[in-house]
Design a protein around this motif. Structure first.
Motif, PDB file in Angstrom:
ATOM      1  N   ALA A  37       0.834  -1.211   0.000  1.00 16.21           N
ATOM      2  CA  ALA A  37       0.000   0.000   0.000  1.00 16.21           C
ATOM      3  C   ALA A  37       0.866   1.258   0.000  1.00 16.21           C
ATOM      4  O   ALA A  37       0.488   2.280  -0.585  1.00 16.21           O
ATOM      5  CB  ALA A  37      -0.933   0.002   1.206  1.00 16.21           C
ATOM      6  N   GLU A  72      -1.789  -1.507  -5.313  1.00 14.64           N
ATOM      7  CA  GLU A  72      -2.787  -1.362  -4.267  1.00 14.64           C
ATOM      8  C   GLU A  72      -2.253  -1.957  -2.959  1.00 14.64           C
ATOM      9  O   GLU A  72      -1.276  -1.449  -2.446  1.00 14.64           O
ATOM     10  CB  GLU A  72      -4.117  -1.960  -4.708  1.00 14.64           C
ATOM     11  CG  GLU A  72      -4.716  -1.206  -5.894  1.00 14.64           C
ATOM     12  CD  GLU A  72      -5.956  -1.828  -6.442  1.00 14.64           C
ATOM     13  OE1 GLU A  72      -6.575  -2.680  -5.784  1.00 14.64           O
ATOM     14  OE2 GLU A  72      -6.317  -1.441  -7.568  1.00 14.64           O
ATOM     15  N   ASP A  73      -2.826  -3.042  -2.458  1.00  9.93           N
ATOM     16  CA  ASP A  73      -2.351  -3.590  -1.183  1.00  9.93           C
ATOM     17  C   ASP A  73      -1.687  -4.952  -1.355  1.00  9.93           C
ATOM     18  O   ASP A  73      -1.696  -5.789  -0.456  1.00  9.93           O
ATOM     19  CB  ASP A  73      -3.490  -3.658  -0.162  1.00  9.93           C
ATOM     20  CG  ASP A  73      -4.618  -4.571  -0.614  1.00  9.93           C
ATOM     21  OD1 ASP A  73      -4.574  -5.049  -1.765  1.00  9.93           O
ATOM     22  OD2 ASP A  73      -5.535  -4.812   0.184  1.00  9.93           O
TER      23      ASP A  73
END
Length: 197
Positions: free
Chosen positions: A139, A163-164
């Protein structure tokens, strides 16, 4: 404060108003065992020991980074950096920051300046290294995240944060080189001296 495991104290559940700064101030007032580090992972205080094998791998990684980038490179260990997510004040085993990184007014490094993180697995931290830390590093868009596991004798290298999570994972056995030439590090990391536990 509630003890969840022998080395894990969940302060966030007992008082949801705690901030990372308040939690770290409380940790500093606690008597810690010599040779342990404390960090906050998803709101839980995690204490883990630095054993010889763990420390040796950390030193070898730091040495490789200093050999490549010089002794003035912003390479450090066990320093608090606050990462995205719920109360994530990590103290990475090894971190390399951009040359232009500057500390905040609180004397902390910004996660946006992190180019590389290495975590060396301890029995009590492996789930965090592969779980919430990996998510937070992705992230934060940390370009390279390396997990050295002396119990398995392998390194897991994560690149291309999206993203994560990371889009790319490479697993390399201890003793084999890790090719990081297509990352911001631009080097090949030798793992020949990494000891097993």
């Amino acid at each position: 404060m509630t003890v969840v495991e022998s080395d894990r104290i969940d302060m966030a559940e007992s008082d949801p108003e705690w901030t990372l700064d308040e939690m770290f101030e409380a940790i500093e007032r606690m008597p810690l065992f010599e040779g342990y580090k404390a960090e906050i992972v998803d709101g839980a205080v995690v204490m883990s020991p630095h054993r010889h094998v763990h420390a040796r791998i950390m030193r070898l990684i730091m040495r490789a980074l200093e050999d490549e980038f010089g002794m003035d490179a912003l390479v450090s260990f066990d320093e608090r950096i606050d990462f995205p997510g719920h109360l994530n004040g990590f103290c990475p085993d090894v971190v390399k920051l951009r040359d232009t990184a500057e500390q905040t007014s609180k004397g902390l490094w910004r996660y946006q300046d992190v180019e590389f993180v290495a975590e060396v697995v301890s029995r009590s931290t492996g789930l965090n290294d592969h779980g919430p830390k990996k998510t937070a590093y992705a992230a934060a868009e940390v370009p390279v995240y390396l997990i050295a596991d002396p119990y398995q004798g392998r390194c897991h290298v994560y690149t291309r944060p999206k993203e994560d999570d990371y889009a790319m994972e490479t697993t390399v056995a201890f003793g084999e080189p890790i090719d990081l030439t297509d990352t911001p590090l631009g080097l090949v990391l030798d793992t020949a001296g990494f000891p097993r536990d």
